[in-house]
Design a protein around this motif. Structure first.
Motif, PDB file in Angstrom:
ATOM      1  N   ALA A   8      40.193 -31.553   0.935  1.00  0.00           N
ATOM      2  CA  ALA A   8      40.726 -30.191   0.938  1.00  0.00           C
ATOM      3  C   ALA A   8      39.630 -29.128   1.032  1.00  0.00           C
ATOM      4  O   ALA A   8      39.934 -27.931   1.054  1.00  0.00           O
ATOM      5  CB  ALA A   8      41.565 -29.958  -0.314  1.00  0.00           C
ATOM      6  N   GLY A   9      38.349 -29.554   1.074  1.00  0.00           N
ATOM      7  CA  GLY A   9      37.252 -28.603   1.122  1.00  0.00           C
ATOM      8  C   GLY A   9      37.008 -27.903  -0.196  1.00  0.00           C
ATOM      9  O   GLY A   9      36.434 -26.809  -0.232  1.00  0.00           O
ATOM     10  N   ARG A  10      37.406 -28.519  -1.294  1.00  0.00           N
ATOM     11  CA  ARG A  10      37.288 -27.898  -2.614  1.00  0.00           C
ATOM     12  C   ARG A  10      36.364 -28.678  -3.540  1.00  0.00           C
ATOM     13  O   ARG A  10      36.373 -28.479  -4.749  1.00  0.00           O
ATOM     14  CB  ARG A  10      38.677 -27.781  -3.260  1.00  0.00           C
ATOM     15  N   LEU A  11      35.545 -29.555  -2.989  1.00  0.00           N
ATOM     16  CA  LEU A  11      34.676 -30.391  -3.803  1.00  0.00           C
ATOM     17  C   LEU A  11      33.483 -29.587  -4.308  1.00  0.00           C
ATOM     18  O   LEU A  11      32.719 -29.023  -3.522  1.00  0.00           O
ATOM     19  CB  LEU A  11      34.188 -31.590  -2.986  1.00  0.00           C
ATOM     20  N   ALA A  12      33.321 -29.533  -5.622  1.00  0.00           N
ATOM     21  CA  ALA A  12      32.192 -28.840  -6.248  1.00  0.00           C
ATOM     22  C   ALA A  12      31.229 -29.859  -6.827  1.00  0.00           C
ATOM     23  O   ALA A  12      31.614 -31.011  -7.099  1.00  0.00           O
ATOM     24  CB  ALA A  12      32.697 -27.905  -7.347  1.00  0.00           C
ATOM     25  N   PRO A  13      29.964 -29.476  -7.041  1.00  0.00           N
ATOM     26  CA  PRO A  13      28.986 -30.419  -7.603  1.00  0.00           C
ATOM     27  C   PRO A  13      29.445 -31.042  -8.914  1.00  0.00           C
ATOM     28  O   PRO A  13      29.187 -32.225  -9.169  1.00  0.00           O
ATOM     29  CB  PRO A  13      27.738 -29.561  -7.803  1.00  0.00           C
ATOM     30  N   GLN A  14      30.131 -30.264  -9.747  1.00  0.00           N
ATOM     31  CA  GLN A  14      30.579 -30.813 -11.021  1.00  0.00           C
ATOM     32  C   GLN A  14      31.631 -31.906 -10.834  1.00  0.00           C
ATOM     33  O   GLN A  14      31.717 -32.850 -11.634  1.00  0.00           O
ATOM     34  CB  GLN A  14      31.131 -29.697 -11.919  1.00  0.00           C
ATOM     35  N   ASP A  15      32.446 -31.795  -9.790  1.00  0.00           N
ATOM     36  CA  ASP A  15      33.435 -32.842  -9.507  1.00  0.00           C
ATOM     37  C   ASP A  15      32.741 -34.156  -9.165  1.00  0.00           C
ATOM     38  O   ASP A  15      33.172 -35.235  -9.594  1.00  0.00           O
ATOM     39  CB  ASP A  15      34.334 -32.415  -8.339  1.00  0.00           C
ATOM     40  N   VAL A  16      31.673 -34.055  -8.381  1.00  0.00           N
ATOM     41  CA  VAL A  16      30.907 -35.246  -8.018  1.00  0.00           C
ATOM     42  C   VAL A  16      30.254 -35.847  -9.259  1.00  0.00           C
ATOM     43  O   VAL A  16      30.226 -37.071  -9.439  1.00  0.00           O
ATOM     44  CB  VAL A  16      29.845 -34.900  -6.960  1.00  0.00           C
ATOM     45  N   ALA A  17      29.732 -34.993 -10.133  1.00  0.00           N
ATOM     46  CA  ALA A  17      29.085 -35.484 -11.351  1.00  0.00           C
ATOM     47  C   ALA A  17      30.075 -36.208 -12.250  1.00  0.00           C
ATOM     48  O   ALA A  17      29.759 -37.255 -12.825  1.00  0.00           O
ATOM     49  CB  ALA A  17      28.435 -34.317 -12.095  1.00  0.00           C
ATOM     50  N   VAL A  18      31.276 -35.654 -12.383  1.00  0.00           N
ATOM     51  CA  VAL A  18      32.305 -36.321 -13.188  1.00  0.00           C
ATOM     52  C   VAL A  18      32.613 -37.696 -12.620  1.00  0.00           C
ATOM     53  O   VAL A  18      32.694 -38.697 -13.346  1.00  0.00           O
ATOM     54  CB  VAL A  18      33.589 -35.463 -13.254  1.00  0.00           C
ATOM     55  N   LEU A  19      32.795 -37.771 -11.312  1.00  0.00           N
ATOM     56  CA  LEU A  19      33.107 -39.053 -10.673  1.00  0.00           C
ATOM     57  C   LEU A  19      31.995 -40.064 -10.887  1.00  0.00           C
ATOM     58  O   LEU A  19      32.253 -41.203 -11.301  1.00  0.00           O
ATOM     59  CB  LEU A  19      33.333 -38.833  -9.179  1.00  0.00           C
ATOM     60  N   LYS A  20      30.756 -39.669 -10.613  1.00  0.00           N
ATOM     61  CA  LYS A  20      29.636 -40.605 -10.713  1.00  0.00           C
ATOM     62  C   LYS A  20      29.460 -41.091 -12.149  1.00  0.00           C
ATOM     63  O   LYS A  20      29.231 -42.297 -12.397  1.00  0.00           O
ATOM     64  CB  LYS A  20      28.354 -39.931 -10.229  1.00  0.00           C
ATOM     65  N   ALA A  21      29.559 -40.191 -13.122  1.00  0.00           N
ATOM     66  CA  ALA A  21      29.403 -40.578 -14.523  1.00  0.00           C
ATOM     67  C   ALA A  21      30.559 -41.460 -14.981  1.00  0.00           C
ATOM     68  O   ALA A  21      30.357 -42.453 -15.693  1.00  0.00           O
ATOM     69  CB  ALA A  21      29.304 -39.333 -15.396  1.00  0.00           C
ATOM     70  N   GLN A  22      31.770 -41.115 -14.568  1.00  0.00           N
ATOM     71  CA  GLN A  22      32.953 -41.876 -14.974  1.00  0.00           C
ATOM     72  C   GLN A  22      32.908 -43.292 -14.406  1.00  0.00           C
ATOM     73  O   GLN A  22      33.138 -44.278 -15.126  1.00  0.00           O
ATOM     74  CB  GLN A  22      34.210 -41.141 -14.491  1.00  0.00           C
ATOM     75  N   VAL A  23      32.612 -43.403 -13.126  1.00  0.00           N
ATOM     76  CA  VAL A  23      32.577 -44.729 -12.497  1.00  0.00           C
ATOM     77  C   VAL A  23      31.433 -45.559 -13.069  1.00  0.00           C
ATOM     78  O   VAL A  23      31.589 -46.769 -13.305  1.00  0.00           O
ATOM     79  CB  VAL A  23      32.458 -44.589 -10.967  1.00  0.00           C
ATOM     80  N   GLY A  24      30.278 -44.939 -13.313  1.00  0.00           N
ATOM     81  CA  GLY A  24      29.160 -45.679 -13.893  1.00  0.00           C
ATOM     82  C   GLY A  24      29.475 -46.208 -15.283  1.00  0.00           C
ATOM     83  O   GLY A  24      29.214 -47.374 -15.599  1.00  0.00           O
ATOM     84  N   ARG A  25      30.044 -45.357 -16.119  1.00  0.00           N
ATOM     85  CA  ARG A  25      30.341 -45.748 -17.501  1.00  0.00           C
ATOM     86  C   ARG A  25      31.445 -46.805 -17.554  1.00  0.00           C
ATOM     87  O   ARG A  25      31.311 -47.835 -18.225  1.00  0.00           O
ATOM     88  CB  ARG A  25      30.749 -44.506 -18.294  1.00  0.00           C
ATOM     89  N   LEU A  26      32.538 -46.554 -16.868  1.00  0.00           N
ATOM     90  CA  LEU A  26      33.668 -47.479 -16.911  1.00  0.00           C
ATOM     91  C   LEU A  26      33.372 -48.757 -16.138  1.00  0.00           C
ATOM     92  O   LEU A  26      33.841 -49.841 -16.516  1.00  0.00           O
ATOM     93  CB  LEU A  26      34.911 -46.799 -16.355  1.00  0.00           C
ATOM     94  N   GLY A  27      32.597 -48.641 -15.056  1.00  0.00           N
ATOM     95  CA  GLY A  27      32.247 -49.836 -14.297  1.00  0.00           C
ATOM     96  C   GLY A  27      31.419 -50.806 -15.105  1.00  0.00           C
ATOM     97  O   GLY A  27      31.627 -52.028 -15.047  1.00  0.00           O
ATOM     98  N   ARG A  28      30.482 -50.273 -15.855  1.00  0.00           N
ATOM     99  CA  ARG A  28      29.680 -51.138 -16.724  1.00  0.00           C
ATOM    100  C   ARG A  28      30.573 -51.841 -17.750  1.00  0.00           C
ATOM    101  O   ARG A  28      30.402 -53.032 -18.039  1.00  0.00           O
ATOM    102  CB  ARG A  28      28.611 -50.312 -17.431  1.00  0.00           C
ATOM    103  N   ARG A  29      31.546 -51.122 -18.288  1.00  0.00           N
ATOM    104  CA  ARG A  29      32.446 -51.719 -19.285  1.00  0.00           C
ATOM    105  C   ARG A  29      33.260 -52.852 -18.673  1.00  0.00           C
ATOM    106  O   ARG A  29      33.408 -53.926 -19.273  1.00  0.00           O
ATOM    107  CB  ARG A  29      33.387 -50.637 -19.834  1.00  0.00           C
ATOM    108  N   VAL A  30      33.786 -52.633 -17.473  1.00  0.00           N
ATOM    109  CA  VAL A  30      34.581 -53.669 -16.814  1.00  0.00           C
ATOM    110  C   VAL A  30      33.725 -54.891 -16.516  1.00  0.00           C
ATOM    111  O   VAL A  30      34.142 -56.038 -16.738  1.00  0.00           O
ATOM    112  CB  VAL A  30      35.221 -53.109 -15.522  1.00  0.00           C
TER     113      VAL A  30
END
Length: 364
Positions: free
Chosen positions: A289-311
Protein backbone atom coordinates in the motif's frame (compact mmCIF):
# COMPACT_ATOMS: atom_id res chain seq x y z
CA UNK A 1 -6.54 -4.06 4.20
CA UNK A 2 -6.53 -7.58 2.72
CA UNK A 3 -4.04 -9.92 4.42
CA UNK A 4 -4.66 -12.94 2.17
CA UNK A 5 -2.98 -14.01 -1.04
CA UNK A 6 -4.92 -13.66 -4.28
CA UNK A 7 -5.93 -16.66 -6.36
CA UNK A 8 -3.06 -15.93 -8.78
CA UNK A 9 -0.53 -15.73 -5.95
CA UNK A 10 -1.82 -18.97 -4.48
CA UNK A 11 -1.48 -20.68 -7.86
CA UNK A 12 2.06 -19.33 -8.15
CA UNK A 13 2.95 -20.66 -4.71
CA UNK A 14 1.48 -24.04 -5.57
CA UNK A 15 3.54 -24.26 -8.77
CA UNK A 16 6.72 -23.42 -6.82
CA UNK A 17 5.86 -26.01 -4.17
CA UNK A 18 5.36 -28.69 -6.80
CA UNK A 19 8.63 -27.82 -8.55
CA UNK A 20 10.66 -27.90 -5.33
CA UNK A 21 9.01 -31.07 -4.07
CA UNK A 22 10.01 -32.74 -7.31
CA UNK A 23 13.51 -31.32 -7.81
CA UNK A 24 14.62 -30.04 -4.40
CA UNK A 25 14.29 -32.74 -1.79
CA UNK A 26 16.27 -32.28 1.41
CA UNK A 27 18.81 -34.85 0.23
CA UNK A 28 19.19 -33.12 -3.14
CA UNK A 29 19.59 -29.79 -1.38
CA UNK A 30 22.35 -31.19 0.84
CA UNK A 31 24.22 -32.44 -2.22
CA UNK A 32 23.96 -28.97 -3.75
CA UNK A 33 25.30 -27.33 -0.58
CA UNK A 34 28.29 -29.70 -0.57
CA UNK A 35 29.04 -29.12 -4.27
CA UNK A 36 31.80 -26.89 -5.54
CA UNK A 37 29.45 -24.06 -6.54
CA UNK A 38 27.14 -24.35 -3.53
CA UNK A 39 24.05 -23.75 -5.66
CA UNK A 40 22.50 -25.42 -8.68
CA UNK A 41 22.40 -23.83 -12.16
CA UNK A 42 19.74 -26.41 -13.06
CA UNK A 43 17.50 -25.30 -10.18
CA UNK A 44 18.19 -21.68 -11.13
CA UNK A 45 17.08 -22.43 -14.69
CA UNK A 46 13.87 -23.90 -13.27
CA UNK A 47 13.22 -20.69 -11.30
CA UNK A 48 13.79 -18.71 -14.50
CA UNK A 49 11.36 -20.98 -16.34
CA UNK A 50 8.72 -20.34 -13.67
CA UNK A 51 9.20 -16.60 -14.14
CA UNK A 52 10.44 -16.05 -10.61
CA UNK A 53 13.60 -14.14 -11.57
CA UNK A 54 11.46 -11.72 -13.62
CA UNK A 55 8.68 -11.50 -11.05
CA UNK A 56 9.29 -8.12 -9.34
CA UNK A 57 10.67 -6.17 -12.30
CA UNK A 58 8.95 -3.84 -14.80
CA UNK A 59 7.75 -5.22 -18.11
CA UNK A 60 10.07 -2.95 -20.11
CA UNK A 61 13.08 -4.97 -18.89
CA UNK A 62 11.42 -8.34 -19.43
CA UNK A 63 9.85 -8.47 -15.98
CA UNK A 64 6.36 -9.49 -14.94
CA UNK A 65 5.50 -6.33 -13.01
CA UNK A 66 4.90 -8.23 -9.78
CA UNK A 67 4.65 -6.73 -6.32
CA UNK A 68 6.37 -7.31 -3.00
CA UNK A 69 3.40 -9.52 -2.08
CA UNK A 70 4.19 -11.80 -5.01
CA UNK A 71 7.80 -12.13 -3.88
CA UNK A 72 6.79 -12.77 -0.25
CA UNK A 73 4.37 -15.45 -1.41
CA UNK A 74 7.17 -17.49 -3.00
CA UNK A 75 9.82 -16.56 -0.39
CA UNK A 76 7.86 -18.47 2.26
CA UNK A 77 8.14 -21.57 0.09
CA UNK A 78 11.86 -20.95 -0.44
CA UNK A 79 12.36 -20.78 3.32
CA UNK A 80 10.61 -24.06 4.03
CA UNK A 81 12.68 -25.81 1.34
CA UNK A 82 15.92 -24.11 2.47
CA UNK A 83 16.73 -22.73 -0.98
CA UNK A 84 20.42 -21.79 -1.37
CA UNK A 85 20.24 -20.38 -4.90
CA UNK A 86 21.05 -16.64 -5.27
CA UNK A 87 17.49 -15.30 -5.34
CA UNK A 88 17.86 -12.84 -2.46
CA UNK A 89 21.27 -11.63 -3.63
CA UNK A 90 20.40 -11.23 -7.30
CA UNK A 91 16.69 -10.47 -7.49
CA UNK A 92 15.85 -8.80 -4.18
CA UNK A 93 19.06 -6.89 -3.32
CA UNK A 94 21.06 -6.12 -6.46
CA UNK A 95 17.94 -6.20 -8.61
CA UNK A 96 16.12 -3.94 -6.17
CA UNK A 97 18.84 -1.29 -6.43
CA UNK A 98 19.10 -1.52 -10.22
CA UNK A 99 15.33 -1.20 -10.58
CA UNK A 100 15.29 1.84 -8.29
CA UNK A 101 17.99 3.63 -10.31
CA UNK A 102 16.63 2.53 -13.70
CA UNK A 103 19.62 0.54 -15.04
CA UNK A 104 17.84 -1.35 -17.79
CA UNK A 105 20.76 -3.23 -19.37
CA UNK A 106 21.90 -4.94 -16.18
CA UNK A 107 18.34 -5.43 -15.01
CA UNK A 108 17.35 -7.23 -18.21
CA UNK A 109 20.21 -9.69 -17.70
CA UNK A 110 19.23 -10.29 -14.07
CA UNK A 111 15.51 -10.63 -14.82
CA UNK A 112 16.25 -13.23 -17.53
CA UNK A 113 18.52 -15.19 -15.18
CA UNK A 114 21.46 -14.64 -17.53
CA UNK A 115 23.42 -12.74 -14.88
CA UNK A 116 23.73 -13.10 -11.10
CA UNK A 117 23.75 -9.90 -9.08
CA UNK A 118 25.01 -9.09 -5.58
CA UNK A 119 24.87 -6.10 -3.26
CA UNK A 120 28.00 -5.34 -1.22
CA UNK A 121 26.89 -3.12 1.64
CA UNK A 122 27.43 -4.36 5.21
CA UNK A 123 30.86 -3.93 6.76
CA UNK A 124 30.77 -6.26 9.73
CA UNK A 125 29.00 -4.12 12.31
CA UNK A 126 25.90 -6.31 12.48
CA UNK A 127 23.62 -3.58 11.18
CA UNK A 128 22.62 -2.37 7.70
CA UNK A 129 22.56 1.29 8.76
CA UNK A 130 23.92 3.20 5.72
CA UNK A 131 25.38 5.87 7.99
CA UNK A 132 28.00 3.34 9.15
CA UNK A 133 29.48 2.74 5.69
CA UNK A 134 33.19 3.59 5.62
CA UNK A 135 34.14 2.29 2.16
CA UNK A 136 35.30 5.35 0.23
CA UNK A 137 34.88 6.40 -3.37
CA UNK A 138 37.28 8.94 -4.86
CA UNK A 139 37.05 10.59 -8.23
CA UNK A 140 39.65 9.43 -10.73
CA UNK A 141 40.51 10.13 -14.34
CA UNK A 142 38.33 7.20 -15.43
CA UNK A 143 35.45 7.80 -13.03
CA UNK A 144 35.64 6.60 -9.46
CA UNK A 145 37.92 4.34 -7.40
CA UNK A 146 36.58 2.41 -4.38
CA UNK A 147 38.59 1.42 -1.32
CA UNK A 148 37.33 -0.54 1.66
CA UNK A 149 35.94 -3.91 2.72
CA UNK A 150 32.46 -5.40 2.64
CA UNK A 151 31.46 -8.35 4.79
CA UNK A 152 28.96 -11.17 4.32
CA UNK A 153 28.08 -10.37 0.71
CA UNK A 154 25.59 -13.05 -0.33
CA UNK A 155 26.95 -14.71 -3.50
CA UNK A 156 29.54 -11.96 -3.69
CA UNK A 157 32.07 -14.23 -5.42
CA UNK A 158 29.45 -15.58 -7.85
CA UNK A 159 28.19 -12.23 -9.09
CA UNK A 160 28.29 -11.01 -12.67
CA UNK A 161 26.79 -7.67 -11.63
CA UNK A 162 28.14 -6.15 -8.41
CA UNK A 163 26.52 -3.15 -6.71
CA UNK A 164 28.55 -1.47 -3.96
CA UNK A 165 27.70 1.25 -1.44
CA UNK A 166 30.46 3.75 -0.64
CA UNK A 167 31.01 7.13 0.94
CA UNK A 168 31.33 9.88 -1.69
CA UNK A 169 32.20 13.29 -0.30
CA UNK A 170 29.77 13.76 2.59
CA UNK A 171 27.05 11.46 1.29
CA UNK A 172 26.40 7.79 0.50
CA UNK A 173 26.49 6.68 -3.14
CA UNK A 174 25.92 3.45 -5.04
CA UNK A 175 28.31 2.15 -7.68
CA UNK A 176 28.50 -0.57 -10.27
CA UNK A 177 31.86 -2.34 -9.93
CA UNK A 178 33.49 -4.99 -12.11
CA UNK A 179 32.76 -8.23 -10.24
CA UNK A 180 36.34 -9.43 -10.80
CA UNK A 181 37.89 -6.32 -9.23
CA UNK A 182 37.62 -7.06 -5.47
CA UNK A 183 39.64 -9.67 -3.62
CA UNK A 184 37.09 -12.25 -2.45
CA UNK A 185 37.26 -14.50 0.60
CA UNK A 186 34.65 -17.18 -0.02
CA UNK A 187 32.76 -19.10 2.67
CA UNK A 188 29.52 -20.91 3.39
CA UNK A 189 27.08 -19.37 5.86
CA UNK A 190 25.65 -21.31 8.78
CA UNK A 191 22.45 -21.96 6.80
CA UNK A 192 24.23 -23.25 3.69
CA UNK A 193 24.33 -20.19 1.43
CA UNK A 194 27.46 -19.03 -0.37
CA UNK A 195 28.86 -15.64 0.60
CA UNK A 196 32.11 -13.71 0.54
CA UNK A 197 34.02 -10.89 2.18
CA UNK A 198 35.14 -8.44 -0.52
CA UNK A 199 38.13 -6.09 -0.34
CA UNK A 200 38.39 -3.15 -2.71
CA UNK A 201 41.78 -1.56 -3.33
CA UNK A 202 41.04 1.28 -5.73
CA UNK A 203 38.53 -0.75 -7.75
CA UNK A 204 37.03 1.29 -10.61
CA UNK A 205 33.34 2.02 -10.26
CA UNK A 206 30.49 3.55 -12.26
CA UNK A 207 28.21 5.86 -10.31
CA UNK A 208 24.63 4.60 -10.09
CA UNK A 209 23.23 7.13 -7.63
CA UNK A 210 24.59 9.90 -5.46
CA UNK A 211 22.90 10.86 -2.17
CA UNK A 212 21.53 7.33 -2.28
CA UNK A 213 20.84 6.72 1.41
CA UNK A 214 17.01 7.01 1.19
CA UNK A 215 16.98 4.77 -1.90
CA UNK A 216 19.19 2.16 -0.25
CA UNK A 217 17.17 2.18 2.97
CA UNK A 218 14.03 1.47 0.94
CA UNK A 219 15.65 -1.46 -0.87
CA UNK A 220 16.98 -2.90 2.39
CA UNK A 221 13.63 -2.56 4.14
CA UNK A 222 11.88 -4.47 1.36
CA UNK A 223 14.66 -7.07 1.42
CA UNK A 224 14.12 -7.53 5.16
CA UNK A 225 10.43 -8.23 4.51
CA UNK A 226 11.38 -10.92 1.97
CA UNK A 227 13.98 -12.45 4.31
CA UNK A 228 11.39 -12.48 7.10
CA UNK A 229 9.09 -14.42 4.77
CA UNK A 230 11.83 -17.04 4.33
CA UNK A 231 12.22 -17.29 8.10
CA UNK A 232 8.46 -17.69 8.54
CA UNK A 233 8.50 -20.42 5.89
CA UNK A 234 11.25 -22.19 7.83
CA UNK A 235 9.19 -21.81 11.03
CA UNK A 236 6.25 -23.45 9.25
CA UNK A 237 8.51 -26.34 8.23
CA UNK A 238 9.72 -26.74 11.82
CA UNK A 239 6.16 -26.78 13.15
CA UNK A 240 4.89 -29.26 10.56
CA UNK A 241 7.80 -31.67 10.92
CA UNK A 242 7.72 -31.53 14.72
CA UNK A 243 3.98 -32.19 14.85
CA UNK A 244 4.45 -35.19 12.52
CA UNK A 245 7.32 -36.49 14.65
CA UNK A 246 5.33 -36.13 17.88
CA UNK A 247 2.41 -38.05 16.39
CA UNK A 248 4.55 -41.02 15.28
CA UNK A 249 7.41 -41.23 17.84
CA UNK A 250 6.30 -43.50 20.68
CA UNK A 251 7.40 -43.87 24.28
CA UNK A 252 5.73 -46.20 26.77
CA UNK A 253 3.54 -47.44 23.93
CA UNK A 254 1.95 -44.07 23.08
CA UNK A 255 2.89 -41.17 20.79
CA UNK A 256 4.92 -38.52 22.59
CA UNK A 257 2.46 -35.93 21.31
CA UNK A 258 -0.02 -37.24 23.87
CA UNK A 259 2.26 -36.15 26.73
CA UNK A 260 1.10 -32.91 28.27
CA UNK A 261 4.52 -31.25 28.14
CA UNK A 262 4.96 -32.01 24.44
CA UNK A 263 1.38 -31.02 23.62
CA UNK A 264 1.85 -27.67 25.37
CA UNK A 265 5.15 -27.14 23.54
CA UNK A 266 3.49 -27.79 20.18
CA UNK A 267 0.70 -25.37 21.07
CA UNK A 268 3.25 -22.68 21.96
CA UNK A 269 5.05 -23.31 18.66
CA UNK A 270 1.79 -22.88 16.74
CA UNK A 271 1.00 -19.63 18.55
CA UNK A 272 4.49 -18.26 17.84
CA UNK A 273 4.29 -19.24 14.17
CA UNK A 274 0.85 -17.68 13.70
CA UNK A 275 1.98 -14.47 15.42
CA UNK A 276 5.09 -14.20 13.24
CA UNK A 277 3.18 -14.92 10.03
CA UNK A 278 0.44 -12.46 10.94
CA UNK A 279 3.07 -9.76 11.45
CA UNK A 280 4.64 -10.70 8.12
CA UNK A 281 1.35 -10.44 6.22
CA UNK A 282 0.47 -7.15 7.91
CA UNK A 283 3.87 -5.64 7.08
CA UNK A 284 3.71 -6.93 3.50
CA UNK A 285 0.29 -5.32 3.06
CA UNK A 286 1.72 -2.03 4.33
CA UNK A 287 4.54 -2.28 1.79
CA UNK A 288 2.10 -3.02 -1.01
CA UNK A 289 0.00 0.00 0.00
CA UNK A 290 3.06 2.29 0.07
CA UNK A 291 2.67 2.83 3.81
CA UNK A 292 5.69 0.90 5.09
CA UNK A 293 7.65 2.85 7.72
CA UNK A 294 11.04 1.93 9.23
CA UNK A 295 9.39 1.08 12.53
CA UNK A 296 7.12 -1.44 10.80
CA UNK A 297 10.18 -3.20 9.40
CA UNK A 298 11.83 -3.18 12.83
CA UNK A 299 8.76 -4.74 14.45
CA UNK A 300 8.70 -7.49 11.82
CA UNK A 301 12.41 -8.27 12.03
CA UNK A 302 12.43 -8.34 15.84
CA UNK A 303 9.22 -10.37 16.05
CA UNK A 304 10.33 -12.99 13.52
CA UNK A 305 13.79 -13.25 15.10
CA UNK A 306 12.46 -13.70 18.63
CA UNK A 307 9.61 -16.07 17.79
CA UNK A 308 11.64 -17.97 15.21
CA UNK A 309 14.30 -18.79 17.75
CA UNK A 310 11.58 -20.04 20.13
CA UNK A 311 10.05 -22.31 17.48
CA UNK A 312 13.43 -23.72 16.46
CA UNK A 313 14.55 -24.46 20.01
CA UNK A 314 11.21 -26.13 20.78
CA UNK A 315 11.48 -28.28 17.66
CA UNK A 316 14.96 -29.44 18.65
CA UNK A 317 13.87 -30.16 22.22
CA UNK A 318 10.99 -32.30 20.96
CA UNK A 319 13.23 -34.27 18.61
CA UNK A 320 16.01 -34.67 21.14
CA UNK A 321 19.62 -35.07 20.04
CA UNK A 322 18.65 -36.27 16.57
CA UNK A 323 17.21 -32.81 15.91
CA UNK A 324 20.72 -31.38 15.68
CA UNK A 325 22.14 -33.93 13.25
CA UNK A 326 22.84 -33.09 9.61
CA UNK A 327 20.67 -36.01 8.52
CA UNK A 328 17.40 -34.28 9.50
CA UNK A 329 16.10 -30.92 8.26
CA UNK A 330 15.24 -29.68 11.77
CA UNK A 331 18.65 -28.26 12.63
CA UNK A 332 19.01 -26.78 9.15
CA UNK A 333 15.63 -25.04 9.36
CA UNK A 334 16.64 -23.60 12.74
CA UNK A 335 19.91 -22.38 11.24
CA UNK A 336 18.01 -20.63 8.44
CA UNK A 337 15.92 -18.78 11.04
CA UNK A 338 19.05 -17.78 12.98
CA UNK A 339 20.87 -16.69 9.83
CA UNK A 340 17.97 -14.49 8.73
CA UNK A 341 17.86 -12.97 12.21
CA UNK A 342 21.56 -12.04 11.92
CA UNK A 343 21.27 -10.47 8.46
CA UNK A 344 20.71 -6.72 8.23
CA UNK A 345 20.54 -6.29 11.98
CA UNK A 346 19.46 -8.80 14.60
CA UNK A 347 16.54 -8.68 17.01
CA UNK A 348 18.31 -6.38 19.49
CA UNK A 349 19.26 -3.90 16.77
CA UNK A 350 15.69 -3.62 15.54
CA UNK A 351 14.28 -3.32 19.05
CA UNK A 352 16.60 -0.34 19.53
CA UNK A 353 15.44 0.99 16.18
CA UNK A 354 11.91 1.07 17.56
CA UNK A 355 13.03 3.67 20.06
CA UNK A 356 13.65 6.23 17.31
CA UNK A 357 10.97 8.87 16.64
CA UNK A 358 8.40 7.52 14.21
CA UNK A 359 8.86 8.85 10.71
CA UNK A 360 6.23 9.06 7.97
CA UNK A 361 5.94 6.20 5.49
CA UNK A 362 9.05 6.43 3.36
CA UNK A 363 9.43 3.01 1.81
CA UNK A 364 7.28 0.75 -0.26
Amino acid sequence: MDFTFTEEQTLLRDSVVRALQRDYSFEARQSIVRSGTGWSPDVWARLVELGLTALPFPEDVGGLGGSVVDVVAVAEVFGEHLLVEPYDASIVLAGGVLAAVGRKDELERIASGEAIGALAHEEGRGTPDPSLVTTKAERSADGYALTGEKRLVLHGADADVLVVSARLDAGLALFLVDASAPVATRFTTVDGRRAAHLRFDGAPGTLLAADAEPLLRGVLDRAIVVLAAEAVGAMGGLLRRTAEYASTREQFGVPIGSFQTVAHRLADMKIAYVAARSTLLHTTALAEAGRLAPQDVAVLKAQVGRLGRRVGESAIQTHGGVGMTDELPIGHLHKRVLAVDAMFGGTDHHLRRLGAPRSPAATG
